[in-house]
Design a protein around this motif. Structure first.
Motif, mmCIF file in Angstrom:
data_model
loop_
_atom_site.group_PDB
_atom_site.id
_atom_site.type_symbol
_atom_site.label_atom_id
_atom_site.label_comp_id
_atom_site.label_asym_id
_atom_site.label_seq_id
_atom_site.Cartn_x
_atom_site.Cartn_y
_atom_site.Cartn_z
ATOM 1 N N LEU A 56 4.083 -40.410 -14.020
ATOM 2 C CA LEU A 56 2.824 -39.676 -13.923
ATOM 3 C C LEU A 56 2.069 -39.925 -15.209
ATOM 4 N N LEU A 85 4.776 -39.195 -18.084
ATOM 5 C CA LEU A 85 5.930 -38.395 -17.704
ATOM 6 C C LEU A 85 6.689 -39.124 -16.609
ATOM 7 N N ALA A 86 7.997 -38.929 -16.601
ATOM 8 C CA ALA A 86 8.812 -39.553 -15.560
ATOM 9 C C ALA A 86 8.984 -38.597 -14.393
ATOM 10 N N VAL A 87 9.031 -39.156 -13.214
ATOM 11 C CA VAL A 87 9.239 -38.372 -12.011
ATOM 12 C C VAL A 87 10.280 -39.105 -11.168
ATOM 13 N N ASP A 138 11.845 -35.943 -6.491
ATOM 14 C CA ASP A 138 10.847 -34.963 -6.894
ATOM 15 C C ASP A 138 9.529 -35.194 -6.174
ATOM 16 N N VAL A 139 9.189 -36.445 -6.031
ATOM 17 C CA VAL A 139 7.939 -36.766 -5.353
ATOM 18 C C VAL A 139 7.978 -36.221 -3.938
ATOM 19 N N LYS A 193 9.781 -33.854 -2.811
ATOM 20 C CA LYS A 193 9.759 -32.394 -2.852
ATOM 21 C C LYS A 193 8.354 -31.882 -3.137
ATOM 22 N N LEU A 194 7.717 -32.565 -4.029
ATOM 23 C CA LEU A 194 6.411 -32.125 -4.515
ATOM 24 C C LEU A 194 5.403 -31.977 -3.387
ATOM 25 N N PHE A 195 5.456 -32.899 -2.474
ATOM 26 C CA PHE A 195 4.460 -32.892 -1.422
ATOM 27 C C PHE A 195 5.068 -32.358 -0.133
ATOM 28 N N PRO A 196 4.773 -31.117 0.215
ATOM 29 C CA PRO A 196 5.351 -30.543 1.422
ATOM 30 C C PRO A 196 4.959 -31.404 2.614
ATOM 31 N N HIS A 197 5.840 -31.527 3.563
ATOM 32 C CA HIS A 197 5.591 -32.313 4.757
ATOM 33 C C HIS A 197 5.551 -33.802 4.480
ATOM 34 N N PHE A 198 5.876 -34.199 3.258
ATOM 35 C CA PHE A 198 5.828 -35.623 2.976
ATOM 36 C C PHE A 198 6.813 -36.380 3.859
ATOM 37 N N PHE A 208 1.489 -42.183 -10.497
ATOM 38 C CA PHE A 208 0.412 -41.252 -10.166
ATOM 39 C C PHE A 208 -0.450 -41.082 -11.397
ATOM 40 N N LEU A 242 -2.178 -35.029 2.930
ATOM 41 C CA LEU A 242 -1.289 -33.879 2.844
ATOM 42 C C LEU A 242 -1.828 -32.927 1.775
ATOM 43 N N LEU A 247 6.715 -29.436 -10.221
ATOM 44 C CA LEU A 247 7.599 -30.532 -9.871
ATOM 45 C C LEU A 247 7.549 -31.764 -10.738
#
Lengths: 155, 155
Positions: free
Chosen positions: A102, A115-117, A121-122, A124-129, A141, B115, B125
DNA sequence: GCACAATTGATACATTATAACATATCCATA
DNA sequence: TATGGATATGTTATAATGTATCAATTGTGC
């Protein structure tokens, strides 16, 4: 980036190129070095200008694009889509280690923090992903905003 | 987007403009309508071409940029940084409701799926995001990859 | 009608990026 | 050594994207 880290990154960069069966030419080294020693992202045209200033030699913009695209392909450079500019980072950085990153890009001073992701996590971060059934090929990102220091100055 | 939803979105769009003390001119309406009725993002130049084809009238690219920038400012249009193209969406969409969005952009068919992400999720996150002390002004993330359908086709 | 702001037109220009083809360089090996 | 192939760079032209500037037009309230 301090001198020691710069040297070590340039050495590692050479290795990386060789491992890919490619060369770490003087121009590639110079372009990478410029990016490593500036604290703001640079455009291809800015890099060409910088090159002229720093080296008493020169490089065509066309070559800068090719060099950037090569350096990107071996993960030594990233392009910031929101700025059409390019950044590099130490080979000890998470960015180089191919995790998802990020980038926090300051609108005032242009500096970029990374920042590392993790991939999980990605998701998780986006519901319904996961529901979307989309296969991501993105490893970065970008977030625009105001950094810590500039905020303090502005306050 | 179906006809009913299109009409309702265009009506709502007019309201939005008026609420901002601005006008919903014929050109703005046409540009928005083109974006609402295409399933891929369009560039400013593509929009100008489309405009000519669809309306037997025309609009300068300069105006397209102004119109897009206006429509963006009232949140009726978004620019995709990774493509230099623009999209619109129904006024019933989460994007319009000003939540943070994640755009899933398919490299094959160019279609974009959206999304919603809550701001708190964003902060939670990305590890160490809070430590960075960065004030985000970003309301969108972009992810490139391959969509569900294209993946099925390719398999 | 008139003043004013908002909108659009028109032209020029700046910035970012790619295409196409030529040249150079290096290295393996015949 | 030379020659063939891959890699890298040079050169020129052009495409694609975006902004600056100033003039003209349109609509609205007074």
């Amino acid at each position: 980036m301090n001198k020691q880290r710069l040297t070590s990154t340039l050495n590692k960069a050479k290795q990386v190129c060789l491992e890919h069966g490619r060369k770490f030419t003087i121009q590639r080294k110079q372009i990478l070095q410029i990016l490593l020693t500036t604290d703001v992202p640079l455009s291809a045209y800015e890099l060409a200008s910088c090159y002229k200033l720093r080296t008493s030699s020169s490089v065509s913009v066309m070559s800068v694009y090719r060099i950037l695209s090569f350096l990107e392909s071996v993960n030594l450079v990233r392009r910031l889509n929101s700025a059409n500019k390019y950044i590099a980072y130490g080979t000890d950085s998470e960015v180089f280690k191919r995790e998802t990153s990020l980038f926090l890009i300051c609108r005032h001073c242009q500096k970029v923090e990374t920042l590392a992701v993790s991939h999980s996590d990605v998701a998780k971060l986006f519901p319904h992903f996961d529901d979307a059934g989309f296969t991501s090929q993105t490893k970065q990102f970008e977030m625009l905003g105001v950094c810590n220091e500039c905020q303090a100055k502005l306050a």
